[in-house]
Design an enzyme around this catalytic site. Structure first.
Site, PDB file in Angstrom:
ATOM      1  N   SER A 143      11.017  94.384  72.092  1.00  0.00           N
ATOM      2  CA  SER A 143      10.081  94.273  70.975  1.00  0.00           C
ATOM      3  C   SER A 143       8.688  94.719  71.397  1.00  0.00           C
ATOM      4  O   SER A 143       8.323  94.670  72.584  1.00  0.00           O
ATOM      5  CB  SER A 143      10.037  92.853  70.402  1.00  0.00           C
ATOM      6  OG  SER A 143       8.730  92.368  70.245  1.00  0.00           O
ATOM      7  N   TYR A 156       7.537  83.528  72.318  1.00  0.00           N
ATOM      8  CA  TYR A 156       8.104  84.862  72.108  1.00  0.00           C
ATOM      9  C   TYR A 156       7.331  85.903  72.911  1.00  0.00           C
ATOM     10  O   TYR A 156       7.913  86.720  73.625  1.00  0.00           O
ATOM     11  CB  TYR A 156       8.050  85.201  70.618  1.00  0.00           C
ATOM     12  CG  TYR A 156       8.819  86.443  70.230  1.00  0.00           C
ATOM     13  CD1 TYR A 156      10.200  86.478  70.305  1.00  0.00           C
ATOM     14  CD2 TYR A 156       8.157  87.571  69.753  1.00  0.00           C
ATOM     15  CE1 TYR A 156      10.910  87.607  69.922  1.00  0.00           C
ATOM     16  CE2 TYR A 156       8.857  88.702  69.377  1.00  0.00           C
ATOM     17  CZ  TYR A 156      10.235  88.713  69.456  1.00  0.00           C
ATOM     18  OH  TYR A 156      10.927  89.835  69.083  1.00  0.00           O
ATOM     19  N   LYS A 160       8.990  87.875  76.017  1.00  0.00           N
ATOM     20  CA  LYS A 160       9.236  89.305  75.828  1.00  0.00           C
ATOM     21  C   LYS A 160       8.480  90.139  76.865  1.00  0.00           C
ATOM     22  O   LYS A 160       8.961  91.195  77.287  1.00  0.00           O
ATOM     23  CB  LYS A 160       8.860  89.724  74.404  1.00  0.00           C
ATOM     24  CG  LYS A 160       9.847  89.226  73.357  1.00  0.00           C
ATOM     25  CD  LYS A 160      11.243  89.776  73.600  1.00  0.00           C
ATOM     26  CE  LYS A 160      12.210  89.407  72.504  1.00  0.00           C
ATOM     27  NZ  LYS A 160      13.544  90.025  72.691  1.00  0.00           N
TER      28      LYS A 160
END
Length: 273
Positions: A143, A156, A160
């Site tokens: 992402s 997140y 990530k």
């Protein structure tokens, strides 16, 4: 793995595993690989969703956990039994819990397990076979948050970034031995998660959101071109460059978005997957 005959795509005839493939990007990846002539094993926690994707792709559904050590081992064992081996592993499953330091530790742990350790555990089991034969391909759905950040979701963003770091390490360590690694870094994608991401998610990602099929198509192009970074949204490269060369300017811009769209206090969103 780089010299496909004319008219034959690099993934034709390859044996592919895609995690989190019941819907969204994962389903689109499975469909794109199958359309290019690959044999696909579809994994998802949602058994019915995995079965639907497998039916569309002519693949095999292997539902279940793709993050825990036992779950990853069962998936890889089942895929090897079904396909006779694994050539491409797409670590696509991901979670995006909202919040910052105040988020419960269970949510931080879940983000770390699914977004990072799932990749590490799969690589641990795949590498011996791949290194022995001098070929293997690992596709990590990282992402844009892994290159930039995700306002509203510290677990997140942090996990990530770690997923990107692990993908970079794999490539730097093993590319001379035939291991190819790709970090898929989309921004907004039209999935249920984006639809449920609220005002901030729509503000950050809604206008330029892509269809999952577009993300999958760019992934196959990156494989054909042997590109590490897969950037379905080209503007992410520009943001990444500003972040690297002028971090204060970039942080000022992100903080303006934070103040505009996020009220004081804990809050969060999820990236469209």
């Amino acid at each position: 793995m780089t010299g496909a005959p004319a008219g034959r795509r690099p993934v034709t005839g390859q044996r592919v595993v895609v995690t989190g493939a019941g819907n969204g990007i994962g389903a689109a990846l499975a469909e794109a690989f199958a359309a290019a002539g690959a044999r696909v094993v579809v994994n998802d926690l949602d058994a019915a969703a995995a079965a639907r994707t497998a039916a569309r792709t002519g693949g095999t559904a292997v539902p279940g956990d793709a993050a825990g050590r036992d779950g990853v081992a069962r998936l890889i064992e089942a895929a090897r039994a079904e396909l006779g081996g694994i050539d491409v592993y797409c670590a696509n499953a991901g979670v995006a819990p909202a919040g910052g330091p105040e988020a419960p530790e269970a949510l931080w742990s879940a983000a770390w397990e699914v977004n990072v350790m799932a990749h590490v555990r799969a690589a641990e089991l795949l590498l011996p076979e791949w290194l022995e034969r001098g070929a293997g391909r690992f596709v990590a759905t990282v992402s844009a948050a892994g290159l930039l950040t995700m306002l509203g979701s510290a677990p997140y963003s942090v996990s990530k970034h770690a997923a990107l770091s692990f993908a970079e390490w794999l490539s730097a360590t093993y590319r001379h031995r035939g291991i190819r690694v790709h970090a898929l870094c989309p921004q907004g994608v039209r999935t249920q998660l984006l639809a449920e991401s609220g005002e901030l998610g729509q503000a950050l990602m809604g206008a330029g959101a892509l269809e999952p099929a577009e993300v999958a198509a760019e992934t196959l192009r990156a494989i054909e071109q042997e590109r590490f970074l897969v950037l379905p949204h080209p503007e992410v490269a520009q943001f990444y460059a500003v972040r690297a060369t002028d971090p204060d300017r970039w942080l000022d811009g992100m903080n303006r978005l934070q103040r505009k769209f996020v009220t004081d206090g804990p809050s969060g969103t999820e990236e469209g997957r």
